[in-house]
Design an enzyme around this catalytic site. Structure first.
Site, PDB file in Angstrom:
ATOM      1  N   GLY A   1       0.801  -1.131  -0.003  1.00 27.45           N
ATOM      2  CA  GLY A   1      -0.078  -0.051   0.074  1.00 27.45           C
ATOM      3  C   GLY A   1       0.910   1.130   0.037  1.00 27.45           C
ATOM      4  O   GLY A   1       1.943   1.342  -0.518  1.00 27.45           O
TER       5      GLY A   1
ATOM      6  N   ASP B   1       8.296  -3.637   8.448  1.00 30.23           N
ATOM      7  CA  ASP B   1       6.803  -4.488   8.371  1.00 30.23           C
ATOM      8  C   ASP B   1       6.834  -5.544   9.208  1.00 30.23           C
ATOM      9  O   ASP B   1       7.848  -6.069   9.475  1.00 30.23           O
ATOM     10  CB  ASP B   1       6.433  -4.598   7.133  1.00 30.23           C
ATOM     11  CG  ASP B   1       5.035  -4.669   6.714  1.00 30.23           C
ATOM     12  OD1 ASP B   1       4.252  -3.527   6.225  1.00 30.23           O
ATOM     13  OD2 ASP B   1       4.340  -5.568   7.082  1.00 30.23           O
TER      14      ASP B   1
ATOM     15  N   ASP C   1       7.361  -6.050  14.586  1.00 27.24           N
ATOM     16  CA  ASP C   1       6.093  -5.439  15.148  1.00 27.24           C
ATOM     17  C   ASP C   1       6.354  -4.056  15.691  1.00 27.24           C
ATOM     18  O   ASP C   1       7.032  -4.211  16.554  1.00 27.24           O
ATOM     19  CB  ASP C   1       5.455  -6.114  15.934  1.00 27.24           C
ATOM     20  CG  ASP C   1       4.190  -5.918  16.628  1.00 27.24           C
ATOM     21  OD1 ASP C   1       3.621  -4.558  16.495  1.00 27.24           O
ATOM     22  OD2 ASP C   1       3.514  -6.370  17.376  1.00 27.24           O
ATOM     23  N   VAL C   2       5.638  -2.855  15.141  1.00 21.74           N
ATOM     24  CA  VAL C   2       6.001  -1.563  15.869  1.00 21.74           C
ATOM     25  C   VAL C   2       5.733  -1.456  17.249  1.00 21.74           C
ATOM     26  O   VAL C   2       5.794  -0.515  17.916  1.00 21.74           O
ATOM     27  CB  VAL C   2       5.812  -0.311  14.887  1.00 21.74           C
ATOM     28  CG1 VAL C   2       6.388  -0.298  13.285  1.00 21.74           C
ATOM     29  CG2 VAL C   2       3.890  -0.331  14.707  1.00 21.74           C
TER      30      VAL C   2
ATOM     31  N   SER D   1      -5.073  10.613   9.234  1.00 22.16           N
ATOM     32  CA  SER D   1      -5.962  10.280   8.226  1.00 22.16           C
ATOM     33  C   SER D   1      -7.346  11.463   8.179  1.00 22.16           C
ATOM     34  O   SER D   1      -7.660  11.746   9.113  1.00 22.16           O
ATOM     35  CB  SER D   1      -6.795   8.787   8.427  1.00 22.16           C
ATOM     36  OG  SER D   1      -8.093   8.779   7.688  1.00 22.16           O
TER      37      SER D   1
ATOM     38  N   TYR E   1     -10.002   3.144  15.063  1.00 24.58           N
ATOM     39  CA  TYR E   1      -9.408   3.668  14.150  1.00 24.58           C
ATOM     40  C   TYR E   1      -9.303   5.246  13.873  1.00 24.58           C
ATOM     41  O   TYR E   1      -8.073   6.025  14.181  1.00 24.58           O
ATOM     42  CB  TYR E   1      -9.553   3.227  12.637  1.00 24.58           C
ATOM     43  CG  TYR E   1      -8.694   3.770  11.654  1.00 24.58           C
ATOM     44  CD1 TYR E   1      -7.445   3.488  11.189  1.00 24.58           C
ATOM     45  CD2 TYR E   1      -9.111   5.070  10.636  1.00 24.58           C
ATOM     46  CE1 TYR E   1      -6.822   3.840  10.147  1.00 24.58           C
ATOM     47  CE2 TYR E   1      -8.394   5.309   9.646  1.00 24.58           C
ATOM     48  CZ  TYR E   1      -7.084   4.636   9.366  1.00 24.58           C
ATOM     49  OH  TYR E   1      -6.385   5.355   8.404  1.00 24.58           O
TER      50      TYR E   1
ATOM     51  N   LYS F   1      -6.126   7.847  15.052  1.00 25.01           N
ATOM     52  CA  LYS F   1      -5.397   8.685  13.939  1.00 25.01           C
ATOM     53  C   LYS F   1      -5.703  10.187  14.479  1.00 25.01           C
ATOM     54  O   LYS F   1      -4.923  11.138  14.095  1.00 25.01           O
ATOM     55  CB  LYS F   1      -6.048   8.491  12.712  1.00 25.01           C
ATOM     56  CG  LYS F   1      -5.788   7.336  12.007  1.00 25.01           C
ATOM     57  CD  LYS F   1      -4.373   7.214  11.581  1.00 25.01           C
ATOM     58  CE  LYS F   1      -4.042   5.872  10.943  1.00 25.01           C
ATOM     59  NZ  LYS F   1      -2.498   5.796  11.034  1.00 25.01           N
TER      60      LYS F   1
ATOM     61  N   PRO G   1      -4.261  11.657   4.603  1.00 25.44           N
ATOM     62  CA  PRO G   1      -4.676  11.252   3.240  1.00 25.44           C
ATOM     63  C   PRO G   1      -6.344  10.895   3.540  1.00 25.44           C
ATOM     64  O   PRO G   1      -6.735  10.293   4.391  1.00 25.44           O
ATOM     65  CB  PRO G   1      -3.846  10.097   3.053  1.00 25.44           C
ATOM     66  CG  PRO G   1      -2.859   9.933   4.204  1.00 25.44           C
ATOM     67  CD  PRO G   1      -3.566  10.750   5.285  1.00 25.44           C
TER      68      PRO G   1
END
Ligand code: NAD
Length: 257
Positions: free
Chosen positions: A22, A42, A68-69, A150, A163, A167, A193
């Site tokens: 993506g 990633d 894993d972040v 976002s 989510y 954000k 975005p």
């Protein structure tokens, strides 16, 4: 000045999280095309291997790190690996998030463990990455951190409350980090975005919602990854040096700040 020359620009080490697919993959490829060295992070080692191969095939340099972040130890180890390999980190794009795998549902039907996972990866993961990478930037008195938020926050989009909450938190984090890191020559900004078409199908935008959003944009067409990468490159560049703590909306003029 010599420090802003093309040669110095090509020295930059750019860390992109969520680079396996993506938008993250698009950022990584674009930075590599501009001559930057890319650290691609990633969960998925296979996707990173494919990305690294694509970058190397074009003569670029890529260090893939599968982790894993949200794992503090893994993130700290990654910072050590980056330091060992390059001796620096100049740009951090905090793009990794739980997003395309989310199912939309009313807020009171979100399972508590899913709520916790989304907040942990999207918010704590961003915090952990900054905590690990900022010291490398501080050492050189220069850094660019771009946090991916976002436009869904501005729209108050329903049916994925974890989510949108995560954000929104990224915007608050961006502003406070900008204040804490400014004295070190590090800017921190957020990009917001709109709904971007990537190679990954997802359930977060129905076809009807997508058409309705397009109709409300100033620029009435589908949004692609190419519409976003340039803005991120600008915020990662010397040209954006007097911009910090800001939120840049990249949604074709659907929403205004
Ligand atoms: N595509 C859009 O329409 C859109 C719009 C606004 C904001 N965004 C944001 O842009 C970013 C990228 O979006 P996308 O559409 O490419 O998302 P995506 O879901 O397709 O990709 C996310 C990537 O992050 C990785 N990832 C997830 N959890 C991770 C973890 N714990 N550690 C490391 N990597 C992890 C995934 O493996 C995947 O490669 C996200 O932050 C998303 O919220 C996307």
């Amino acid at each position: 000045m010599a420090a802003t020359s093309e040669a110095a620009r090509s020295q930059r080490v750019v860390v992109v999280t969520g680079a396996g697919q993506g938008l993250g993959r698009a950022y990584a490829l674009r930075f590599a095309t501009q001559g930057h060295r890319v650290v691609a992070i990633d969960l998925r080692a296979d996707a990173l291997a494919t990305l690294a191969e694509a970058i190397r095939a074009e003569g670029g340099e890529c260090l893939p790190l599968a982790l894993d972040v949200g794992d503090a130890d893994a993130v700290a180890n990654a910072a050590r690996d980056i330091d060992a390999r390059f001796g620096r980190a100049d740009v951090l794009v905090n793009n990794a998030a739980i997003f395309s795998t989310l199912k939309m549902r009313p807020f009171d039907e979100i399972p508590l463990d899913e709520w916790g996972r989304v907040l942990h990866v999207n918010v704590t993961g961003t915090f952990l990455m900054v905590r690990a990478i900022a010291p490398l930037m501080r050492r050189n008195g220069w850094g660019r951190i771009v946090n991916v938020s976002s436009a869904a926050v501005l729209m108050g989009r329903p049916h994925y409350l974890h989510y949108t909450t995560s954000k929104a938190a990224v915007i608050g984090m961006t502003r406070s980090l900008a204040r804490e890191l400014g004295a070190d020559g590090i800017t921190v900004n957020a990009v917001l975005p709109g709904a971007v078409d990537t190679e990954i199908p997802r359930e977060t935008v129905t076809p009807a919602q997508k058409q309705a959003q397009i109709a409300m944009r100033c620029i009435q067409r589908t949004q692609t990854t190419d519409d976003v990468t340039g803005a991120v490159l600008f915020l990662a560049s010397e040209d954006s040096r007097f911009i910090s703590g800001q939120s840049l909306v990249i949604d074709g003029g659907l929403t205004f700040l």
